[in-house]
Enzyme design. Structure first.
Site, mmCIF file in Angstrom:
data_model
loop_
_atom_site.group_PDB
_atom_site.id
_atom_site.type_symbol
_atom_site.label_atom_id
_atom_site.label_comp_id
_atom_site.label_asym_id
_atom_site.label_seq_id
_atom_site.Cartn_x
_atom_site.Cartn_y
_atom_site.Cartn_z
ATOM 1 C CG HIS A 196 -1.856 1.179 1.265
ATOM 2 N ND1 HIS A 196 -3.013 1.256 0.518
ATOM 3 C CD2 HIS A 196 -1.782 2.333 1.969
ATOM 4 C CE1 HIS A 196 -3.613 2.416 0.765
ATOM 5 N NE2 HIS A 196 -2.894 3.079 1.634
ATOM 6 C CG HIS A 251 -9.611 3.895 3.655
ATOM 7 N ND1 HIS A 251 -10.102 3.926 4.934
ATOM 8 C CD2 HIS A 251 -8.283 4.109 3.781
ATOM 9 C CE1 HIS A 251 -9.120 4.171 5.793
ATOM 10 N NE2 HIS A 251 -8.005 4.280 5.111
#
Length: 740
Positions: free
Chosen positions: A55, A104
């Site tokens: 990420h 998200h």
């Protein structure tokens, strides 16, 4: 447990460390030891593990993303490009606009409300750190089967989180999408976009310059929520067969963020910061290493000075915590007093936690003991880079053409339109959008369900910007290279339809596991397609986000590149809405074909996907944008033809203003009605402009044809009459019945 200091690490080189549990591979751990010349301390290990996660480090995508630099467009409008918290473009009149989209996804599946809420909070802080006032948000969403109980668990919480956080911040939500497909079951996509505005001179960067300058942490106190958070959670595939790392999802406080925004903007106005970074993914590990790495020296941090909500947190947990509503600023000592006065005025906690040094290391101490001594660039920017194996997916060999009913009689056409408009993907989304404040601040010009969101920037000149986000994941599944281009073109078409000139691009690339060669092929082709199209269209990519590991077990999501385009509207009072009025003529601009692959009509008739995506016609699409902008004074209404084809577009135009239309389609009626051939727009004009629209279409060599007129209280297509009430009954209430 005794503190693991640098001295202790040197004296105990063989101490076992839980690097695998933190997501590091054997070779990555070996690289860390080689960089440091010793084993890492537990705090260093914590920092590297979150910063080298997929990420944060983009280790599987960097090798492909460099195309955005290699094929970069030389644009006079681009003020800040890829590499900062968000891109910045010049929109004229001395204004600069910054915008970015991020994901998200996994946190929103674990904790729907907080995952979505903190996704909004994080992207807003990215915009804030550029020196801009956030002015609007958008939320492209993807969910699994709407009938599945877990979708009914996830969707209401996500929608509530987006609305709750954004509404409390006082930011209008001006657009987005909701799409359902079985592949998103267990992996909803929650992408959040924010746009902000500033003057050119107000741009801020994430850098730590000037030895002796102070490092100040301000905003909320650090807690145990979000330890590891999105940095670890978004870097592993969900699995039904083995335990999955599920760190605590961050907990957001929108009121604290609202205060932080106003406090920061006052600080920026008085030019009190040298550099600034928000604390999002990887928390303090990210903020300190990135600021130091982008600066001209080193940095010393005293970790025990960090204000805590939970005094029991270990140094490692403090460094990994992704608690929200926090910022890190670099400040000259002479400006500290004024900085602190402003923070006190807004009741924002602010603490000096260190200073910039003349050295080259990021040193962190805890109660006087050295626990971190690293070259900051190795943490923030020089992590591992993988050239993952790539293989063309086997499924492409077994694709089949779609076989769908082709309505032709009035009754068949009526039934087809009602069936289409009652499908969850095309049903009215007001049950969702009514939970969002679309008009707060008073500068929203257009919002859902219009083609793009339009926001006024200057109340005197009426300068504004339009933003649209788009993705057709089915087309990307069939051909990811063309799918990326087509998503970009649809986004450009959407803002041009409302009267805005496309200016810049952001993206959120959502894919399955990068360890799957077929997924990496999808990803590489997507990046290649987007980079090629942006180069040809002359649009700079200002930044974006990659989200991998969106799959459960072996089931990956459809490749979903969400492409955002920002455009400029010189005068928002002249924007073109989608709603029609009586006594207007309806025209279709552009050609249609009979390919139903990837269409909603195929999806609701057996969940078919087909065998071939459309091929993007970049030259024609550029001419279409020019036509739409030049023809704006002629258009009383305009609406892009995309998901659901002309049937959906004309139905939405009719329902927008409760004005009917009588339509006559010729040739291949089913294709004209239901195919989703790109590069088409429906427009409404006054009869007096007939010659003008014909001449304009001739100038840009794009077909245009009159298909009907407006008026009455029914939508009638080739004799199949549907009252507006009947159409609305089919289209509204679908989502409320499923999720309300």
């Amino acid at each position: 447990m005794a503190l693991d200091t640098v001295k202790h690490a040197q004296e105990n080189p063989d101490a076992a460390q839980p690097y695998k549990e933190l997501g590091l591979k054997d070779d990555e751990y070996a690289s860390i030891k080689e960089i440091l010349g010793r084993r890492p301390t537990s705090s260093e290990l914590a920092m590297y593990s979150v910063m080298w996660s997929e990420h944060c480090s983009y280790k599987s995508s960097k090798i492909h993303l460099k195309q955005f630099g290699e094929k970069a467009v030389m644009s006079d409008a681009l003020l800040v490009g890829i590499g900062e918290n968000a891109g910045v473009v010049d929109v004229g009149q001395g204004y600069a606009v910054t915008f970015k989209i991020e994901s998200h996804n996994h946190p929103s599946y674990i904790e729907p409300y907080q995952g979505a809420a903190t996704g909004v909070g994080g992207i807003v802080r990215d915009i804030l750190t550029m020196g801009a006032r956030p002015i609007a948000v958008m939320d492209p969403l993807r969910f699994g089967n709407p009938e599945n109980p877990d979708t009914r668990r996830v969707l209401p919480g996500i929608v509530s989180g987006i609305g709750g956080y954004g509404n409390c911040l006082g930011l209008p939500n001006i657009g987005g999408e909701i799409v359902f497909d079985d592949t998103y079951q267990g992996n909803p996509l929650v992408n959040a976009l924010c746009v902000g505005v500033m003057k050119h001179a107000d741009i801020k960067l994430a850098t730590a310059h000037g030895a002796g300058n102070l490092v100040v942490l301000f905003g909320a106190k650090t807690g145990g929520d979000g330890i590891g958070g999105v940095s670890v959670l978004a870097s592993e595939t969900f699995s039904d067969s083995k335990p999955t790392k599920r760190p605590a999802v961050q907990v957001g406080d929108p009121f604290a963020e609202k205060v932080l925004i106003e406090c920061s903007l006052e600080i920026f106005k008085e030019d009190l910061v040298v550099g600034i970074q928000d604390l999002g993914g990887a928390g303090l590990s990210c903020a300190t290493s990135e600021l130091a790495s982008a600066g001209s020296g080193g940095m010393d941090i005293r970790l025990e000075t960090v204000p805590l909500r939970d005094p029991s947190l270990s140094p490692e947990e403090i460094l990994m915590s992704e608690s929200q509503e926090r910022m890190c600023a670099i400040i000259e000592p002479s400006k500290l007093k004024r900085f602190m006065q402003i923070c006190k005025k807004w009741d924002v906690t602010a603490t000096v936690i260190g200073e910039v040094t003349t050295g080259t290391r990021l040193n962190i101490t805890f109660n006087g003991e050295l626990i971190v001594d690293v070259p900051p660039r190795t943490v923030a920017h020089d992590g591992p880079v993988y050239n993952r194996p790539i293989a063309k997916p086997k499924y492409l060999e077994s694709l089949k053409p779609v076989s769908v009913p082709l309505p032709s009689t009035p009754d068949e056409i009526k039934a087809a339109v009602l069936k289409l408009m009652a499908a969850p993907n095309l049903a009215d989304k007001s049950w969702v959008t009514n939970q969002y404040d679309r008009y707060v601040q008073g500068n929203t010009v257009l919002s859902q369900p219009e083609d793009s969101g339009v926001i006024r920037i200057d109340t005197n000149t009426n300068l504004g910007v339009a933003i649209s986000t788009d993705a057709n994941a089915r087309w990307s599944y069939l051909n990811p290279y063309e799918g990326a281009k087509l998503a970009l073109l649809e986004s450009c078409r959407n803002i041009a339809t409302n009267g805005a000139k496309p200016l810049a691009v952001t993206n959120c690339l959502n894919f399955g596991s990068p360890e799957d060669p077929e997924v990496m092929w999808q990803f590489s082709e997507t990046v290649r397609g987007l980079a090629d199209a942006c180069l040809e269209l002359g649009l700079p990519v200002t930044g974006g986000n990659v989200s991998f590991y969106n799959q459960t077990g072996t089931v990956a999501i459809l490749p979903t590149p969400v492409i955002g385009v920002l455009g400029v509207v010189d005068d928002v009072t002249k924007r073109t809405p989608m709603g029609i009025k009586p006594n207007q003529d309806i025209y279709i601009i552009g050609n249609v074909d009979d390919n139903f692959s990837g269409s909603e009509w195929a999806h609701i008739n057996g969940k078919q996907i087909g065998d071939r995506s459309p091929v993007a016609d970049l030259d024609m699409e550029q001419r279409l944008v020019k036509l739409l902008l030049e023809g704006q004074p002629l258009f009383e209404a305009a609406h892009d033809i995309s998901n659901g084809g002309f049937a959906a577009s004309i139905s939405e135009m009719v329902m927008r203003t409760n004005v009917g239309a009588t339509i006559t389609l010729e040739g291949n009626v089913a294709a004209e009605l239901l195919a989703e051939t790109p590069g088409r727009v429906v427009v409404a004009i006054n009869e007096s402009n007939t010659n003008a629209i014909t001449a304009l279409a001739g100038k840009y060599q794009i077909p245009v044809r009159r298909v009907g007129s407006t008026g009455g209280n029914s939508l009638t297509i080739n004799g199949g009459a549907i009252s507006i009430d009947e159409l609305r009954e089919a289209n509204t209430g679908v989502l409320e019945a499923l999720f309300g």
